[in-house]
Design a protein around this motif. Structure first.
Motif, PDB file in Angstrom:
ATOM      1  N   GLN A   1       2.312   1.832  -3.425  1.00 23.62           N
ATOM      2  CA  GLN A   1       1.332   2.368  -4.366  1.00 23.62           C
ATOM      3  C   GLN A   1       1.099   3.865  -4.128  1.00 23.62           C
ATOM      4  OE1 GLN A   1      -2.123  -0.065  -3.905  1.00 23.62           O
ATOM      5  NE2 GLN A   1      -1.197  -1.890  -4.898  1.00 23.62           N
ATOM      6  N   GLN A   2       1.036   4.258  -2.840  1.00 22.56           N
ATOM      7  CA  GLN A   2       0.825   5.686  -2.541  1.00 22.56           C
ATOM      8  C   GLN A   2       2.027   6.519  -2.970  1.00 22.56           C
ATOM      9  OE1 GLN A   2      -0.016   5.836   1.642  1.00 22.56           O
ATOM     10  NE2 GLN A   2      -2.028   4.797   1.439  1.00 22.56           N
ATOM     11  N   ALA A   3       3.212   6.011  -2.714  1.00 16.85           N
ATOM     12  CA  ALA A   3       4.414   6.754  -3.121  1.00 16.85           C
ATOM     13  C   ALA A   3       4.530   6.815  -4.635  1.00 16.85           C
ATOM     14  CB  ALA A   3       5.650   6.089  -2.532  1.00 16.85           C
TER      15      ALA A   3
ATOM     16  N   GLN B   1       2.132   7.071  -6.767  1.00  9.83           N
ATOM     17  CA  GLN B   1       1.223   8.070  -7.308  1.00  9.83           C
ATOM     18  C   GLN B   1       1.832   9.477  -7.232  1.00  9.83           C
ATOM     19  OE1 GLN B   1      -2.418   7.596  -5.181  1.00  9.83           O
ATOM     20  NE2 GLN B   1      -2.927   5.590  -6.113  1.00  9.83           N
TER      21      GLN B   1
ATOM     22  N   ARG C   1       0.830  -1.200   0.000  1.00 12.16           N
ATOM     23  CA  ARG C   1       0.000   0.000   0.000  1.00 12.16           C
ATOM     24  C   ARG C   1       0.871   1.259   0.000  1.00 12.16           C
ATOM     25  NH1 ARG C   1      -3.174  -3.034   3.671  1.00 12.16           N
ATOM     26  NH2 ARG C   1      -2.179  -1.945   5.423  1.00 12.16           N
ATOM     27  N   LYS C   2       1.933   1.270   0.803  1.00 10.72           N
ATOM     28  CA  LYS C   2       2.817   2.438   0.838  1.00 10.72           C
ATOM     29  C   LYS C   2       3.513   2.637  -0.503  1.00 10.72           C
ATOM     30  CE  LYS C   2       3.760   2.339   5.815  1.00 10.72           C
ATOM     31  NZ  LYS C   2       4.790   2.231   6.852  1.00 10.72           N
TER      32      LYS C   2
END
Length: 498
Positions: A474-476, A478, A471-472
Motif C-alpha cells: 500500500q505504501q509503495a 501511493q 502494508r508495504k
C-alpha cells in the motif's frame, strides 16, 4: 240308436278338417298359435302353482351346508366332523319326530368349547394358514359391508390402472373416508386378474394419487393391507417398483389427514408398508405382518424352504407379538373360528375398531396429526445389545437373567462391569452430540489443515508477515502505483509460510 250316434260322430270328425280349411281360406291374415309347452314338472292344478314355484326358487337360496370343495385346514377337521355330527342328529330327530334338543345343546356346547380351545392355542404356522385362507374376507368384502355408500375410483393419471389396488370414497355412519386396499381373488381367474394381490408400480402411484386427493379435500384415509408383497417381476422393476414404494413412504408422512391402516390378511414387506405408514396400525386377530415371507426367509437363512416353520416362529409375525413390540397398535377381534368361518360377524368388529380410532383424531389439528404419525415411527423398535456366542440367544438371555449384575452411575442395570462402562460411554456420547447440535459451537465436519500449520506459533508468524507485505504494498502504491512489491519481502513471506 247306437249306430246313428256313431255315424254322427264320424261325420262330425270328418267335417272338422273341412271347417278349419274354410276358416283358413276366408281369413288368411289370422294365424292360429299353438298353446305354450309347459315344463314337464308343471302342476296341472292351478292351486299348486305357488308351491311349484317355491320348489324351483329354493334351489337358488343360501347355502345351508358347507360345500365339499371348501378349503378346510388340517387343525379344523375335528371341528368340521363335530359340526356334521350335530347336523345329522338334528336331521334324524326331525324325521322321526323325536325331541333331542338337550343332546344337541350339549353337542353344540362341546363344539364351541373345542373351537375356542383350538383357536386359543394356534401356533404361528397355523395362524399364517388362517391369514392365507381363501375364504377370508377381502378388501372389497369389508368395504362394501362397513360403508353406507361406496364409489370405486380408477387410474393413476398416467394411463394405467392396477386391479390389485382398490381405491374409492365411502361413508361410514355419514362420515366420508378415502379407502385404499389390496384386493385378492376368490378363484384362479380372479386371482390372475388381481395378480394375487401383488401390486405393480402403477398400483402404488394410483394409491398415492387418491391419498393426495384425500389430503386436498380433508378426507380421512383408511387402508386395508392384504398382500404377500409387491410384485417383483421384470416389468415391475422396469416401471420403477422401488421408486414408487419409496415415494409413497415419503409422501404419507406429509399428509395432513389421519391415516388408519388395518391388516386384514397378510402384510408382506414394502408392498404392505407402501400404504401402511399410518397414525394408527390395526391388525386382525389372525392376520400376519412380516418383512419377508417365511418361505423367503427360510430360503435365505436356512437355504431351504422346508424350514419355513422355524422361520415363521423366528420372525414374530403374529398379531400378539406385533402389538407387544409396538409395530401394531391394536388387535381387531375376530369371531370364534376366524373371520373366514363367519364373515358377517367380523364386519361389525372391524367397523367399530375403525370408528373408535378415528374419534381420537377427529379433534386433532393438521399439525398434531403429522406429529403423531412422526412420533409413532420414531419410537418403533426394541433391541438389546450384548454379545451372543454361536447365535445361541436363548442361553445368553438365561445367563443374563440369572446374574445379579451391576448398575451404572445413573442406576441403569447391566450384566457386567464392562457393559455398565459401555452404557455410560454411549450416554456421554449422546449428551455430547445433543449439546453440539444445540449450541453449534464446533464444526460438524472440521476442515483438515495442511501439514505443518498445526505447529505452535506458525500461523501467527504467517499472518503477521502477510499483513506486513500488504502494508508495504500500500505504501509503495501511493508513491509509485505501478511499482511491484520488493522481492525480498515476498521471499520472506513465502519462507515464513513454508
Amino acid at each position: 240308436m247306437q249306430v246313428l250316434k256313431s255315424k254322427t260322430l264320424v261325420s262330425d270328425a270328418a267335417a272338422a278338417p273341412r271347417a278349419a280349411q274354410r276358416a283358413t281360406v276366408a281369413r288368411p291374415s289370422v294365424k292360429v298359435q299353438a298353446a305354450p309347452r309347459l315344463p314337464p314338472d308343471t302342476p296341472k292344478e292351478r292351486e299348486g302353482g305357488r308351491e311349484w314355484l317355491g320348489t324351483i326358487l329354493s334351489r337358488f337360496g343360501p347355502v345351508k351346508d358347507k360345500a365339499q370343495n371348501t378349503t378346510t385346514l388340517e387343525f379344523e377337521k375335528p371341528l368340521l366332523e363335530l359340526d356334521k355330527r350335530i347336523k345329522e342328529v338334528r336331521k334324524v330327530a326331525e324325521e322321526n319326530g323325536v325331541d333331542v334338543s338337550a343332546s344337541i345343546a350339549e353337542l353344540e356346547g362341546r363344539a364351541k368349547q373345542l373351537r375356542k380351545e383350538t383357536y386359543s392355542r394356534l401356533t404361528p404356522v397355523q395362524r399364517l394358514q388362517v391369514a392365507r385362507h381363501p375364504n377370508r374376507p377381502t378388501c372389497l368384502d369389508i368395504i362394501l359391508n362397513i360403508t353406507d355408500k361406496f364409489v370405486e375410483l380408477h387410474g393413476d393419471r398416467a394411463g394405467l390402472d392396477d386391479p390389485a389396488i382398490v381405491c374409492g370414497i365411502g361413508s361410514i355412519n355419514g362420515t366420508p373416508f378415502m379407502m385404499i386396499g389390496h384386493q385378492k381373488g376368490r378363484n384362479t381367474k380372479e386371482n390372475i386378474r388381481r395378480n394375487f394381490g401383488m401390486p405393480q408400480p402403477n398400483g402404488y402411484r394410483k394409491a398415492l394419487r387418491f391419498m393426495r386427493h384425500a389430503d386436498k379435500f380433508g378426507l380421512p384415509i383408511i387402508t386395508f393391507v392384504d398382500t404377500p408383497g409387491a410384485y417383483a417381476g421384470k416389468t415391475a422393476e422396469e416401471l420403477g417398483q422401488g421408486e414408487a414404494i419409496a415415494v409413497n413412504l415419503r409422501e404419507m408422512f406429509g399428509l395432513r389427514v389421519p391415516i388408519i391402516s388395518v391388516v386384514i390378511g397378510e402384510g408382506g414387506s414394502g408392498g404392505a408398508l407402501a400404504i401402511g405408514c399410518a397414525n394408527r396400525n390395526l391388525i386382525m386377530e389372525n392376520a400376519v405382518y412380516y418383512v419377508a415371507s417365511p418361505e423367503a426367509c427360510a430360503a435365505i437363512l436356512w437355504k431351504s424352504r422346508s424350514a419355513a416353520g422355524e422361520a415363521t416362529e423366528a420372525l414374530r409375525i403374529t398379531s400378539a407379538e406385533l402389538v407387544k413390540f409396538g409395530v401394531m397398535d391394536h388387535i381387531v377381534p375376530e369371531p370364534l373360528g376366524g373371520a373366514h368361518s363367519d364373515p358377517l360377524a367380523a364386519f361389525p368388529m372391524i367397523k367399530e375398531s375403525i370408528l373408535n380410532v378415528y374419534s381420537e383424531y377427529a379433534v386433532m389439528s393438521e399439525e398434531e396429526i403429522k406429529l403423531d404419525r412422526y412420533a409413532k415411527f420414531r419410537k418403533l423398535g426394541q433391541f438389546q445389545e450384548f454379545v451372543v456366542k454361536g447365535g445361541d440367544w436363548r442361553t445368553a438371555l438365561a445367563e443374563r437373567a440369572a446374574t445379579s449384575g451391576t448398575t451404572t452411575k445413573t442406576g441403569a442395570w447391566a450384566a457386567t462391569e464392562a457393559e455398565a462402562r459401555y452404557i455410560e460411554q454411549l450416554v456421554d456420547a449422546d449428551e455430547k452430540w445433543e449439546k453440539l447440535m444445540a449450541e453449534g459451537a464446533e464444526w460438524l465436519n472440521k476442515p483438515v489443515q495442511p501439514p505443518g500449520l498445526g505447529r505452535s506459533g506458525i500461523m501467527d508468524v504467517a499472518v503477521s508477515m502477510v499483513e506486513a507485505r500488504r502494508r508495504k504494498q500500500q505504501q509503495a502504491g501511493q508513491v509509485h502505483k505501478s511499482a511491484p512489491a520488493p522481492a525480498s519481502s515476498n521471499g520472506a513471506v513465502v519462507n515464513a509460510a513454508a
